[in-house]
Design an enzyme around this catalytic site. Structure first.
Site, short mmCIF file in Angstrom:
data_model
loop_
_atom_site.label_atom_id
_atom_site.label_comp_id
_atom_site.label_asym_id
_atom_site.label_seq_id
_atom_site.Cartn_x
_atom_site.Cartn_y
_atom_site.Cartn_z
N HIS A 123 0.89 -1.11 -0.07
CA HIS A 123 -0.06 -0.20 0.04
C HIS A 123 0.97 1.18 0.15
CE1 HIS A 123 -3.67 2.13 1.71
NE2 HIS A 123 -2.86 3.08 1.34
N HIS B 164 1.73 5.32 -1.65
CA HIS B 164 1.04 6.38 -2.55
C HIS B 164 2.45 7.00 -3.23
CE1 HIS B 164 -2.81 6.60 -0.87
NE2 HIS B 164 -2.18 6.22 0.25
N ARG C 124 1.98 9.27 -6.05
CA ARG C 124 1.72 10.64 -6.75
C ARG C 124 1.72 10.54 -8.25
NH1 ARG C 124 -1.25 10.60 -1.98
NH2 ARG C 124 0.12 11.86 -0.18
N ASN D 201 -5.68 7.25 -5.80
CA ASN D 201 -6.28 8.58 -5.33
C ASN D 201 -5.55 9.78 -5.83
OD1 ASN D 201 -3.90 8.19 -3.43
ND2 ASN D 201 -4.89 9.13 -1.70
N LYS E 199 -8.99 -5.89 -15.51
CA LYS E 199 -8.42 -6.92 -14.88
C LYS E 199 -6.93 -7.26 -15.00
CE LYS E 199 -9.30 -11.48 -13.11
NZ LYS E 199 -9.62 -12.49 -12.85
N HIS F 254 -10.64 1.34 2.16
CA HIS F 254 -10.26 2.41 3.31
C HIS F 254 -11.22 2.28 4.43
CE1 HIS F 254 -8.19 6.35 4.97
NE2 HIS F 254 -9.46 6.23 5.65
N HIS G 228 -4.67 -0.38 6.00
CA HIS G 228 -4.05 0.06 7.17
C HIS G 228 -5.05 0.12 8.37
CE1 HIS G 228 -6.74 3.05 5.55
NE2 HIS G 228 -6.04 3.54 4.49
N ASP H 238 1.43 2.81 3.61
CA ASP H 238 0.63 3.86 3.30
C ASP H 238 1.80 5.20 3.34
OD1 ASP H 238 -1.64 5.28 2.87
OD2 ASP H 238 -2.25 5.50 4.79
O1 DOR Z 1 -3.02 9.83 5.77
C1 DOR Z 1 -3.24 9.39 4.87
N1 DOR Z 1 -2.73 9.79 3.55
N2 DOR Z 1 -4.38 8.42 4.64
C2 DOR Z 1 -4.95 8.05 3.60
O2 DOR Z 1 -5.69 7.06 3.32
C3 DOR Z 1 -4.46 8.87 2.23
C4 DOR Z 1 -3.14 9.24 2.28
C5 DOR Z 1 -2.62 10.33 1.31
O3 DOR Z 1 -2.94 10.05 -0.08
O4 DOR Z 1 -2.22 11.41 1.54
ZN ZN Z 2 -3.44 5.22 1.85
#
Ligand code: DOR
Ligand code: ZN
Length: 334
Positions: free
Chosen positions: A12, A14, A16, A40, A87, A131, A165, A237
């Protein structure tokens, strides 16, 4: 004292886009053989076109490292045709309750009103990553969400569900209640409680969603991680935000840990005499749960002190400036 980890996975993360992607992706790719990439972005990764585009972006940002991006789609009402097309290019679909966290405005309003999606995902064997927070009082959000996990796990017994998480003792217990529930846990939730965030002077670099909880929650998570609970995986995360979005009023949620995960985990497992369990927690459990075979990569760590840098570019990592007792010494490909 040394340890070699085979194909560590961050289930998991991020990464960006644009500048930030180019800055942080190599840091994950240096120590990990692969990772589950969160969708996201603004706008979210919510079409096959965006999924393919983002996969290319991530692949070029991690080059020349060996690193498999396990991509995710942002949950919405997809058609079966869309799911079939997506998929082969993804690991699963990530569900955010609308507004629960960073860039989740396009998330789901009513989770129990999406049954059509869950049954299609079950039939197509597409994992659901969640989430798990309600919109209740901040310390109760994850506990309240357990009811929704029960609803999903019971109604869709063949749908593979990952509670992302997890931060509470209840969530750890829930793992053993349903065969189709799995979970990721972050490094930071294994080592901090709410006291570290706001108990003394407020630390914006430890502020995240879900917020860190009580000491007994941390202990339950730690016990499950140190024993390499077979349904639990490392999912950092790691969520970078530029320093001016963290050290300000209205601080963004997210703890940046990607480059220090393995040294800090080695230190933690060593301190508890559990180094023999680290391989399962950082790779083997995830390989079994998701039926994936990551590229081979050996990461050697040793008990040699290092100081966590103050910054990686414009991002402040967790525990910046702290001396820790383990470091990565080499990474080798076969
Ligand atoms: O603290 C977080 N930051 N929790 C999340 O679920 C998303 C993440 C983010 O994208 O910054
Ligand atoms: Zn996350």
């Amino acid at each position: 004292m040394k340890i070699t980890l085979n194909s560590p996975l961050d289930m998991h993360v991020h990464l960006r886009q644009d500048e930030m992607l180019r800055q942080v992706a190599p840091l994950s790719a240096e120590h990990f053989a692969g990772g589950v990439i969160m969708p996201n972005l603004v706008p979210p990764v919510n079409s096959v076109e965006r999924l393919l585009w983002y996969t290319d972006e991530v692949r070029s940002a991690v080059a020349p490292h060996t690193f498999e991006p396990y991509m995710t789609l942002f949950f919405r009402n997809y058609t079966e045709t869309e799911l079939l097309a997506a998929k082969p290019h993804m690991l699963g679909i990530k569900l955010y309750p609308a507004g629960a966290t960073t860039n989740s405005e396009a998330g789901v309003q009513e989770i129990t009103a999406m049954d059509h999606m869950y049954s299609m995902m079950q039939e197509l064997d597409i994992p659901l990553l969640v989430h798990g927070e309600t919109h209740g009082f901040v310390m109760d959000r994850e506990r309240e969400f357990c009811e929704i996990y029960r609803y999903l796990a019971e109604r869709y017994p063949r749908l593979r569900i990952t509670m992302e998480h997890i931060t509470t003792a209840e969530s750890v217990r829930l793992l053993d209640e349903f065969e189709n529930l799995h979970a990721t846990v972050t490094l930071h939730h294994l080592v901090i409680t709410l006291d570290d965030v706001v108990g003394g002077l407020m630390d914006p670099h430890l502020f995240c969603k879900p917020i860190a909880k009580r000491p007994e929650d941390r202990l339950a998570l730690l016990e499950a991680a140190l024993s390499a609970h077979p349904k639990l995986m490392l999912g950092s995360d790691s969520a970078p935000h530029p320093i001016d979005r963290k050290e300000c009023p209205g601080c963004a949620a997210g703890v940046f840990t990607a480059p220090i995960l393995l040294p800090l985990l080695a230190e933690l497992y060593d301190r508890h005499g559990a180094l023999d369990k680290l391989q399962a927690f950082v790779s083997n459990n995830a390989q079994r749960i998701y039926r994936i075979t990551p590229p081979p990569k050996s990461v050697e760590l040793e008990r040699t002190p290092m100081t966590i840098p103050q910054r990686y570019g414009n991002v402040v990592p967790m525990w910046a400036g702290k001396e820790i007792s383990w470091s990565v010494v080499s990474t080798t490909l076969p």
